[in-house]
Design a protein around this motif. Structure first.
Motif, PDB file in Angstrom:
ATOM      1  N   GLU A 112       0.837  -1.198   0.000  1.00  9.29           N
ATOM      2  CA  GLU A 112       0.000   0.000   0.000  1.00  9.29           C
ATOM      3  C   GLU A 112       0.872   1.247   0.000  1.00  9.29           C
ATOM      4  O   GLU A 112       1.920   1.274   0.650  1.00  9.29           O
ATOM      5  N   SER A 113       0.432   2.266  -0.725  1.00  9.43           N
ATOM      6  CA  SER A 113       1.125   3.551  -0.727  1.00  9.43           C
ATOM      7  C   SER A 113       0.572   4.444   0.376  1.00  9.43           C
ATOM      8  O   SER A 113      -0.638   4.541   0.558  1.00  9.43           O
ATOM      9  N   GLY A 114       1.475   5.133   1.074  1.00 13.23           N
ATOM     10  CA  GLY A 114       1.067   6.024   2.149  1.00 13.23           C
ATOM     11  C   GLY A 114       0.958   7.482   1.731  1.00 13.23           C
ATOM     12  O   GLY A 114       0.707   8.344   2.574  1.00 13.23           O
ATOM     13  N   ALA A 115       1.116   7.765   0.428  1.00 18.43           N
ATOM     14  CA  ALA A 115       1.039   9.155  -0.040  1.00 18.43           C
ATOM     15  C   ALA A 115      -0.421   9.551  -0.229  1.00 18.43           C
ATOM     16  O   ALA A 115      -0.863   9.892  -1.323  1.00 18.43           O
ATOM     17  N   TRP A 116      -1.196   9.535   0.846  1.00 18.51           N
ATOM     18  CA  TRP A 116      -2.657   9.594   0.754  1.00 18.51           C
ATOM     19  C   TRP A 116      -3.182  10.866   0.092  1.00 18.51           C
ATOM     20  O   TRP A 116      -4.257  10.861  -0.481  1.00 18.51           O
ATOM     21  N   GLY A 117      -2.430  11.943   0.114  1.00 22.85           N
ATOM     22  CA  GLY A 117      -2.872  13.160  -0.545  1.00 22.85           C
ATOM     23  C   GLY A 117      -2.565  13.183  -2.030  1.00 22.85           C
ATOM     24  O   GLY A 117      -3.095  14.016  -2.765  1.00 22.85           O
ATOM     25  N   ALA A 168       0.487   6.305  -7.960  1.00 19.68           N
ATOM     26  CA  ALA A 168       0.175   5.235  -8.916  1.00 19.68           C
ATOM     27  C   ALA A 168       0.967   5.418 -10.207  1.00 19.68           C
ATOM     28  O   ALA A 168       1.435   4.443 -10.812  1.00 19.68           O
ATOM     29  N   ALA A 169       1.133   6.668 -10.637  1.00 19.08           N
ATOM     30  CA  ALA A 169       1.924   6.940 -11.847  1.00 19.08           C
ATOM     31  C   ALA A 169       3.384   6.545 -11.637  1.00 19.08           C
ATOM     32  O   ALA A 169       4.036   6.036 -12.562  1.00 19.08           O
ATOM     33  N   ALA A 170       3.902   6.758 -10.427  1.00 17.79           N
ATOM     34  CA  ALA A 170       5.280   6.356 -10.129  1.00 17.79           C
ATOM     35  C   ALA A 170       5.430   4.839 -10.187  1.00 17.79           C
ATOM     36  O   ALA A 170       6.462   4.320 -10.649  1.00 17.79           O
ATOM     37  N   VAL A 171       4.404   4.114  -9.727  1.00 12.22           N
ATOM     38  CA  VAL A 171       4.434   2.652  -9.836  1.00 12.22           C
ATOM     39  C   VAL A 171       4.519   2.233 -11.302  1.00 12.22           C
ATOM     40  O   VAL A 171       5.271   1.313 -11.664  1.00 12.22           O
ATOM     41  N   GLU A 172       3.766   2.900 -12.163  1.00 10.98           N
ATOM     42  CA  GLU A 172       3.810   2.596 -13.590  1.00 10.98           C
ATOM     43  C   GLU A 172       5.220   2.804 -14.151  1.00 10.98           C
ATOM     44  O   GLU A 172       5.682   2.039 -15.009  1.00 10.98           O
ATOM     45  N   LEU A 186       7.412   3.350  -3.997  1.00 12.13           N
ATOM     46  CA  LEU A 186       8.503   2.436  -3.658  1.00 12.13           C
ATOM     47  C   LEU A 186       8.160   1.615  -2.423  1.00 12.13           C
ATOM     48  O   LEU A 186       8.451   0.411  -2.356  1.00 12.13           O
ATOM     49  N   SER A 187       7.516   2.237  -1.447  1.00 11.08           N
ATOM     50  CA  SER A 187       7.122   1.536  -0.222  1.00 11.08           C
ATOM     51  C   SER A 187       6.115   0.430  -0.515  1.00 11.08           C
ATOM     52  O   SER A 187       6.221  -0.685   0.007  1.00 11.08           O
ATOM     53  N   ALA A 188       5.117   0.747  -1.349  1.00 10.28           N
ATOM     54  CA  ALA A 188       4.088  -0.244  -1.683  1.00 10.28           C
ATOM     55  C   ALA A 188       4.718  -1.446  -2.386  1.00 10.28           C
ATOM     56  O   ALA A 188       4.387  -2.609  -2.086  1.00 10.28           O
ATOM     57  N   VAL A 223       5.427   2.951   7.298  1.00 10.58           N
ATOM     58  CA  VAL A 223       5.943   1.833   6.500  1.00 10.58           C
ATOM     59  C   VAL A 223       5.523   1.965   5.042  1.00 10.58           C
ATOM     60  O   VAL A 223       6.232   1.514   4.145  1.00 10.58           O
ATOM     61  N   CYS A 224       4.387   2.598   4.795  1.00  8.19           N
ATOM     62  CA  CYS A 224       3.882   2.775   3.432  1.00  8.19           C
ATOM     63  C   CYS A 224       4.385   4.064   2.782  1.00  8.19           C
ATOM     64  O   CYS A 224       3.961   4.405   1.678  1.00  8.19           O
ATOM     65  N   MET A 225       5.271   4.764   3.456  1.00  8.61           N
ATOM     66  CA  MET A 225       5.794   6.031   2.950  1.00  8.61           C
ATOM     67  C   MET A 225       7.324   6.097   3.039  1.00  8.61           C
ATOM     68  O   MET A 225       7.982   6.656   2.163  1.00  8.61           O
TER      69      MET A 225
END
Length: 379
Positions: free
Chosen positions: A30-35, A41-45, A81-83, A263-265
């Motif tokens: 999970e990503s912690g960049a909630w804002g 998601a684009a960074a994951v791509e 990266l965390s996710a 942990v998610c950030m």
């Protein structure tokens, strides 16, 4: 074993990442960049262009490769990266048939003490929340503000003396409500100046809060050190920080007594284990930040289970109620204010197949509070 696909899955207000392999093992993070979940998601791509076809068990190598290849940092990138990192650890645990903590040095505890979230836009609601948490068996309450959870639509104004005296009196009422049976984790949400933070800390000192969280903005480690030097209650901070280098800057200044890596950030399990080790070397406890979903909670518990200087775990409200309880197949077990460390392989939790259909994504509104004079207020 090779990575074959990486999915980004938006559910409710959360962003999950699933990493698939050619052996049928899937990892969840999970990503912690909630804002900034869309940006994360684009960074994951972007990261997918490297990760597809790689061996998922080379976790540290992949972490270093992705962190260092483009020289850019920031919340959206580190959330991605965390996710991915959490998902890779989930795969590793499932591959070897053990919980992630077993691969990170083994278990240091069987259960993880948590603090419960308390919310309210009036003192009465917050005080009642403290009493309810105690009745439910929790021995600590947090996300507990002395300034109320007021709407951001309402312009703010208070005189200094009213702001300070009212907040001090409120913390006193929290202590009176729960006695010595419950620890108070006082959440300031970065809304004070250093001068205000010192005044308030000295005022609430008699009520012995477990910690004083984020009294000022996290941008200046020197300013946080100044506050820490002049007060006599522990500061907890770090939820907005991303790297071991930032945490080391805080620690060497004596500016923090409880670090709060997300942990998610802050780089997933790989990096947060290192942050915990830095804190251990400074005799500082770890209180993992966790305002997210049960997936984040599960990852936090894996960290708490394998480090010696764990102090307390943030446990957000609603983990056993919809929508959170229906996002995952089953939540972690809670007993008398402690989460039981699971013994299943990986991080110990799975996403429900229909989570995204049942709870479509709800983007956060961009809104911050204003002062009566029209300027921005930190809340």
């Amino acid at each position: 074993m090779k990575i074959t696909q990486i999915e980004t899955i938006f559910v409710d207000r959360y962003l999950f990442v699933q990493v698939h392999t050619d052996e049928g093992i899937t990892g969840l993070g999970e990503s912690g960049a909630w804002g900034y979940l869309e940006a994360s998601a684009a960074a994951v791509e972007t990261f997918k262009r490297y990760l597809i076809g790689q061996d998922p068990l080379r976790i540290e190598h992949h972490w270093q490769y992705l962190y260092r290849w483009s020289h850019f940092r920031g919340a959206a990138i580190m959330g991605a990266l965390s996710a991915i990192d959490i998902a890779l650890w989930d795969i590793a645990g499932k591959y070897f048939g053990v919980p992630c903590y077993q691969l990170l040095g083994g278990k240091t505890r069987d259960k993880v003490r948590v603090y419960y979230h308390v919310f309210g836009d009036t003192k009465e609601k917050l005080i009642e929340g403290c009493k309810q948490a105690k009745a439910l068996g929790f021995t600590a309450v947090g996300h507990l503000t002395p300034f109320l959870d007021e709407s951001r639509d309402v312009p703010y104004f208070k005189t200094h003396v009213d702001k300070m005296q009212d907040a001090i009196e409120t913390v006193g009422r929290y202590r009176e409500a729960v006695g010595k049976d419950v620890d108070l984790c006082i959440e300031i949400h970065r809304r004070l100046t250093p001068a205000e933070a010192i005044v308030l800390a000295r005022g609430i000192e008699p009520y012995q809060p477990f910690f004083y969280e984020d009294p000022i903005l996290p941008d200046s480690f020197d300013a946080m050190a100044l506050v820490a030097e002049k007060i006599h209650i522990p500061i907890a901070t770090g939820e907005r920080l991303h790297t071991i280098y930032e945490f080391e800057a805080l620690l060497k200044r004596g500016a923090v007594q409880y670090v709060r890596p997300d942990v998610c950030m802050a780089g997933g399990l790989t990096h947060c284990k290192k942050i915990a080790a830095l804190a251990e070397a400074h005799h500082v406890g770890v209180v993992p930040h966790n305002p997210l979903s049960p997936v984040s909670t599960a990852a936090c518990v894996q960290l708490a289970a394998c480090i010696p200087n764990f102090a307390l775990q943030e446990y957000p409200i609603g983990e056993n109620e919809p929508p959170k309880s229906e996002i995952v197949k089953s939540a972690l077990k809670l007993e008398n204010g402690f989460l039981i460390v699971p013994d299943v392989p990986g991080i110990g939790i799975e996403l429900a197949e229909d989570a995204a259909e049942k709870y479509p994504y709800r983007p956060r509104e961009v809104k911050t509070r204003l002062h009566v004079d029209g300027s921005v207020v930190d809340q």
